[in-house]
Design a protein around this motif. Structure first.
Motif, PDB file in Angstrom:
ATOM      1  N   ARG A 212       0.911  -0.975   0.013  1.00 53.17           N
ATOM      2  CA  ARG A 212       0.040  -0.025   0.048  1.00 53.17           C
ATOM      3  C   ARG A 212       0.787   1.305   0.039  1.00 53.17           C
ATOM      4  NH1 ARG A 212      -1.496  -2.975   4.224  1.00 53.17           N
ATOM      5  NH2 ARG A 212      -1.231  -1.126   5.665  1.00 53.17           N
TER       6      ARG A 212
ATOM      7  N   ASN B 102      -1.908   4.707   6.761  1.00 53.25           N
ATOM      8  CA  ASN B 102      -1.890   3.154   6.599  1.00 53.25           C
ATOM      9  C   ASN B 102      -1.162   3.227   5.564  1.00 53.25           C
ATOM     10  OD1 ASN B 102      -3.686   2.565   8.814  1.00 53.25           O
ATOM     11  ND2 ASN B 102      -5.559   3.704   7.734  1.00 53.25           N
ATOM     12  N   ILE B 103      -0.085   3.837   5.127  1.00 50.64           N
ATOM     13  CA  ILE B 103       0.832   3.359   3.961  1.00 50.64           C
ATOM     14  C   ILE B 103       1.792   2.605   4.561  1.00 50.64           C
ATOM     15  CG2 ILE B 103       2.638   4.539   2.503  1.00 50.64           C
ATOM     16  CD1 ILE B 103       0.900   6.981   2.234  1.00 50.64           C
TER      17      ILE B 103
ATOM     18  N   ILE C   7      -7.616   2.364  -5.692  1.00 51.11           N
ATOM     19  CA  ILE C   7      -6.789   1.635  -4.483  1.00 51.11           C
ATOM     20  C   ILE C   7      -7.843   0.477  -4.180  1.00 51.11           C
ATOM     21  CG2 ILE C   7      -6.087   1.558  -2.236  1.00 51.11           C
ATOM     22  CD1 ILE C   7      -5.450   4.411  -2.464  1.00 51.11           C
TER      23      ILE C   7
ATOM     24  N   ARG D 200      -7.014  -3.590  -4.349  1.00 49.65           N
ATOM     25  CA  ARG D 200      -6.724  -4.551  -3.125  1.00 49.65           C
ATOM     26  C   ARG D 200      -7.758  -5.576  -3.228  1.00 49.65           C
ATOM     27  NH1 ARG D 200      -6.620  -1.315   2.352  1.00 49.65           N
ATOM     28  NH2 ARG D 200      -5.907  -3.758   2.757  1.00 49.65           N
TER      29      ARG D 200
ATOM     30  N   SER E 210       0.841   1.965  -5.843  1.00 50.76           N
ATOM     31  CA  SER E 210       1.432   3.408  -5.377  1.00 50.76           C
ATOM     32  C   SER E 210       0.776   4.727  -5.924  1.00 50.76           C
ATOM     33  CB  SER E 210       2.905   3.406  -5.764  1.00 50.76           C
ATOM     34  OG  SER E 210       3.548   4.376  -5.111  1.00 50.76           O
TER      35      SER E 210
ATOM     36  N   VAL F  45      -7.470   8.179   1.270  1.00 48.87           N
ATOM     37  CA  VAL F  45      -6.453   7.393   1.219  1.00 48.87           C
ATOM     38  C   VAL F  45      -6.350   6.565   2.458  1.00 48.87           C
ATOM     39  CG1 VAL F  45      -3.875   7.048   0.955  1.00 48.87           C
ATOM     40  CG2 VAL F  45      -5.283   8.536  -0.731  1.00 48.87           C
TER      41      VAL F  45
ATOM     42  N   TYR G 107      -6.748   2.549   2.537  1.00 46.39           N
ATOM     43  CA  TYR G 107      -5.445   1.725   2.838  1.00 46.39           C
ATOM     44  C   TYR G 107      -5.616   1.148   4.230  1.00 46.39           C
ATOM     45  CZ  TYR G 107      -1.985   2.888  -1.015  1.00 46.39           C
ATOM     46  OH  TYR G 107      -1.651   3.051  -2.265  1.00 46.39           O
TER      47      TYR G 107
END
Length: 847
Positions: A365, A396-397, A629, A633, A643, A672, A676
């Motif tokens: 992530r 949450n990266i 995203i 996922r 990314s 985001v 994430y």
């Protein structure tokens, strides 16, 4: 609904985060005697190329009293700004007025004293990084030249030094070349400063620390630990120590020892030791030691475990037991490998894209690290790095990607990633969007830079993936150049392979036809850069575009937004704040893209006020990011990385980041952050507009990136109107959630009511058996005609594209038709003609 109402409805918050322009000083060396030459004791002067030597600058007696003060590490432009020679290049269009600085060579001078006690020792003058080429003199004697901003370099200066309290001491002179204007001439040796979010100024300066280091005949050049984890959770740590020796006697070598001590760095542990005699040194100065650690504490990304760190204390002593050198190295015990993504043939995907960390699959992530925090190195600080890396983790990266438009980072960045458990995907040398120069000397120099970079970075456990180039096949298709570039990237791996076993990717994206058809190093579904929403003015609805994404990984997914209102006022002159003035365009605001995406996501361009417009751009960016995203996922394990482009950028602009230059999260940051979540409840929905009387349908998924399972949970679905009125609610029981999984768990169906133009929210909440919220997510959708929106977005895009075709693709003049008559407008006390589609311009208060 007004945009103010939408903001309340979306319930999105921002935080003001401002760090001052303090210099970043790396830690001092652990050697027996070190003089850190960093600080404000420097001076600088700029002259025409060649003039400095004609004027006698390197001479030991040269007077520099009238030179400007300077700071190292730093850069020329920040020193000029402090001295008052230029105005802040980040403000308005001041950068254009500072271009003269690139036509000069810049001399940096530093005086220092060395005590008599150092006399007789080997003394090295060490430069950790200069951007990009320089010549060095000490006390009037020429030491040499270096090119390449990523490789450290040094000179042995014992013979040139003046020892003791002599008046004036020693004089160090560094001449910086005028910076290059053409990137291809220095690609691989300097980062790509001319990307599509930066204009005008090529950075230059002594951007990393300078040190004087003395040693008694031997010094530790490098300590490189690698580890092997055993099935019983013990580990063997192999430690490669490289020594440089110059004045050691045979007795000192035969009786000398190298000793290593390994202990916990951020946790308590026993100390493991081993040592070896200097007589076993190989001809290249290397020796290997091994330590066995029982019950090894592994380094994990933050969402998979604890980022445990060990410390190696390496010492060298002579035959009498006298300490000769000491070095402290921090590392983590972890193993990295890759596996192929299931569901693809080898013709579709050439490379394995599943990162396996300590035997467990990791979904990346990621966000592009658009750094350093400031392109002007002298304005960076440890606090800025700390804030940005922490913001990444809070979003949450779990991975930061440094691609070839940016330099490799300072040590402090990688230290922070090590400590916080954020992995790093690193383009080793910048080769951005250009054909590689077909020059054997350049090839040798570029490979040397890559080797120097990997040797500097490889002990950081956060570093898990190496890439050779960025968009390396995007340049002009000169005959033969694509094949040469491809071979250069393939051979680059062989150049660095003796120094690291980390996974390697030649370039990204790997779905480029040239790579597939001519090089065979990528496949059509390997990886893609998904920037169509931005570059095509939103011609295709994001949900239609994303539906076709079938890739193992997406290294870049970009869409832009405006910075926060309070930030805009800090770098845009008051007369140009609203409606947008030319400084918006100079700072890369593509106003037509903003209008197009505002309409696509919110059903309106929202050009009525600055506050409405800014908020709309950030909500549009966040919505688009969330959609892409979550699509990727839900596809795991077939897809294993995405990314966003970017976390932030290195100057104030209207571009890619979800955190603006002043370190304020935008509204898109929260989108985001939700998308994430390591444990994510996600809604798959085919479109964002639904007509009243139509059945809204969707599928709820649970995506778990964690390596832990969950028992019985409860899933709550709620659909509400903007005023909070509940329109639909449903509860589902979920028997359990497997580790590292993505599973569809329940459908959603609701007969849409209300009127066209209104929003409705779908909110999802996942709770455990005790009622604790494990994941919460929501989506704001429109009551509208999807087919009509498709047509309108396409028509807008065609109109905006036609307008751009009349100018250069990145030329902002198209928004300001009177810009060529700027002086006349200012003389008359009038403002610039309004940008098309915005309110009438106001008369500036300070014409």
């Amino acid at each position: 609904m007004t945009i103010a109402g939408l903001i309340r409805y979306f319930a999105l918050a921002t935080t003001v985060l401002v760090a001052g322009p303090r210099l970043l000083h790396a830690e001092s060396s652990d050697g027996p005697w070190t003089l850190d030459l960093s600080g404000q004791q420097w001076q600088m002067e700029g002259v025409l190329p060649g003039q400095g030597q004609r004027e006698g600058f390197p001479s030991i007696g040269y007077s520099s009293f009238n030179w400007n003060g300077a700071e190292v590490p730093g850069d020329v432009y920040t020193d000029l700004w402090r001295a008052g020679e230029i105005d802040d290049p980040h403000y308005g269009r001041n950068g254009m007025k500072a271009k003269w600085a690139m036509s000069r060579e810049w001399w940096y001078r530093r005086s220092f004293k060395v005590p008599e006690s150092v006399k007789g020792k080997e003394v090295r003058l060490v430069f950790e990084g200069v951007d990009y080429a320089c010549d060095v003199w000490l006390n009037g004697q020429y030491l040499g030249r270096h090119e390449g901003m990523f490789s450290p370099f040094e000179f042995e200066v014992s013979a040139q030094l003046i020892f003791g309290p002599a008046r004036g001491g020693n004089a160090l002179m560094v001449r910086l070349d005028p910076p290059p204007r053409a990137y291809q001439r220095v690609q691989g040796l300097k980062f790509g400063w001319m990307g599509d979010y930066w204009r005008t100024l090529s950075p230059m300066g002594i951007w990393k620390p300078v040190r004087l280091i003395a040693s008694a005949g031997v010094h530790i050049a490098d300590v490189f630990p690698t580890s092997k984890i055993n099935p019983d959770r013990s580990a063997k740590v192999n430690i490669q120590v490289t020594l440089n020796r110059s004045k050691l006697s045979a007795a000192a070598i035969n009786g000398g020892r190298v000793r290593v001590e390994v202990r916990g760095g951020n946790f308590e542990s026993k100390t493991y030791t081993t040592e070896q005699g200097l007589a076993t040194l190989s001809t290249d100065g290397m020796l290997g030691l091994e330590v066995s650690i029982s019950d090894a504490k592994l380094w994990w990304p933050w969402d998979m475990g604890k980022p445990n760190l060990y410390v190696i204390e390496t010492t060298v002593s002579d035959d009498s037991g006298n300490l000769l050198d000491r070095k402290r190295t921090r590392f983590g015990i972890r193993e990295i490998r890759r596996e192929r993504n299931p569901g693809y043939t080898e013709a579709e995907v050439k490379l394995p894209w599943t990162m396996v960390i300590n035997g467990r699959n990791a979904f990346l992530r990621s966000a592009a690290w658009g750094g350093p925090p400031d392109i002007f190195y002298g304005r960076n600080s440890p606090e800025k790095y700390q804030k940005l890396v922490q913001l990444a983790k809070d979003a949450n990266i779990n991975n930061l990607r440094i691609f070839g438009w940016h330099p490799t980072e300072v040590d402090h960045f990688y230290d922070l990633c090590d400590e916080l458990g954020i992995t790093v995907w690193q383009d080793l040398i910048p080769l951005s969007s250009e054909n590689v120069r077909e020059d054997p000397l350049f090839r040798t120099a570029a490979y040397a830079e890559a080797v120097a970079a990997i040797k500097t970075l490889r002990s950081h456990p956060s570093l898990i993936l190496i890439e050779g180039g960025e968009e390396s096949f995007y340049s002009y298709p000169i005959p033969g150049s694509l094949e040469y570039t491809g071979k250069f990237l393939v051979d680059l791996e062989q150049a660095i392979r003796p120094y690291t076993d980390l996974p390697y990717i030649p370039t990204s994206p790997l779905n480029h036809p040239a790579i597939i058809q001519k090089m065979g190093i990528g496949g059509p579904k390997d990886s893609a850069h998904t920037h169509a929403a931005f570059y095509a003015f939103g011609a295709k609805l994001i949900e239609d575009d994303v539906a076709g994404w079938d890739y193992a990984a997406i290294p870049e997914f970009g869409v832009t937004s405006a910075p926060n209102v309070e930030s805009i006022r800090k770098f845009i002159p008051p007369a140009e704040v609203w409606p947008p003035g030319p400084s918006w365009g100079y700072h890369w605001a593509d106003l037509d893209v903003f209008r197009a995406l505002n309409f696509q996501i919110l059903g309106d361009e929202h050009t009525g006020s600055l506050e409405d417009f800014v908020a709309a751009t950030q909500i549009a960016q966040g919505t688009i990011f969330q959609y892409g995203i979550e699509h990727m996922r839900r596809r795991k394990p077939k897809s294993t990385a995405i990314s966003i482009c970017h976390l932030m950028t290195f100057s104030p602009d209207f571009k890619w980041g979800i955190v603006d230059y002043f370190q304020q999260p935008k509204r898109s940051y929260e989108f985001v952050q939700r998308a994430y979540q390591p444990l994510l409840v996600s809604l798959a929905h085919a479109k964002r507009r639904w007509l009243p009387g139509e059945n809204f349908t969707g599928q709820i998924w649970i995506v778990n990136d964690l390596i832990k399972e969950f028992g019985a949970t409860t899933l709550r679905v709620e659909i509400s109107s903007p005023d909070g009125k509940m329109l639909y609610q449903q509860t589902h029981s979920v028997a359990g959630i497997a580790a590292d999984s993505a599973v569809a768990v329940a459908p959603v169906e609701w007969l849409v009511d209300g009127k066209l133009g209104d929003f409705f929210r779908v909110a999802l909440t996942l709770r455990d058996a005790n009622g604790k919220t494990l994941s919460a997510n929501h989506y704001d959708l429109l009551r509208g005609d999807q087919d009509l929106a498709r047509r309108e977005c396409k028509e807008r895009a065609e109109r905006f594209s036609a307008n751009r075709e009349r100018y250069a693709p990145a030329d902002y003049y198209r928004y300001f038709p009177g810009l060529s008559g700027e002086s006349r407008f200012r003389q008359m006390g009038e403002s610039f003609p309004a940008a098309t589609g915005f309110p009438a311009a106001r008369t500036p208060s300070n014409p």
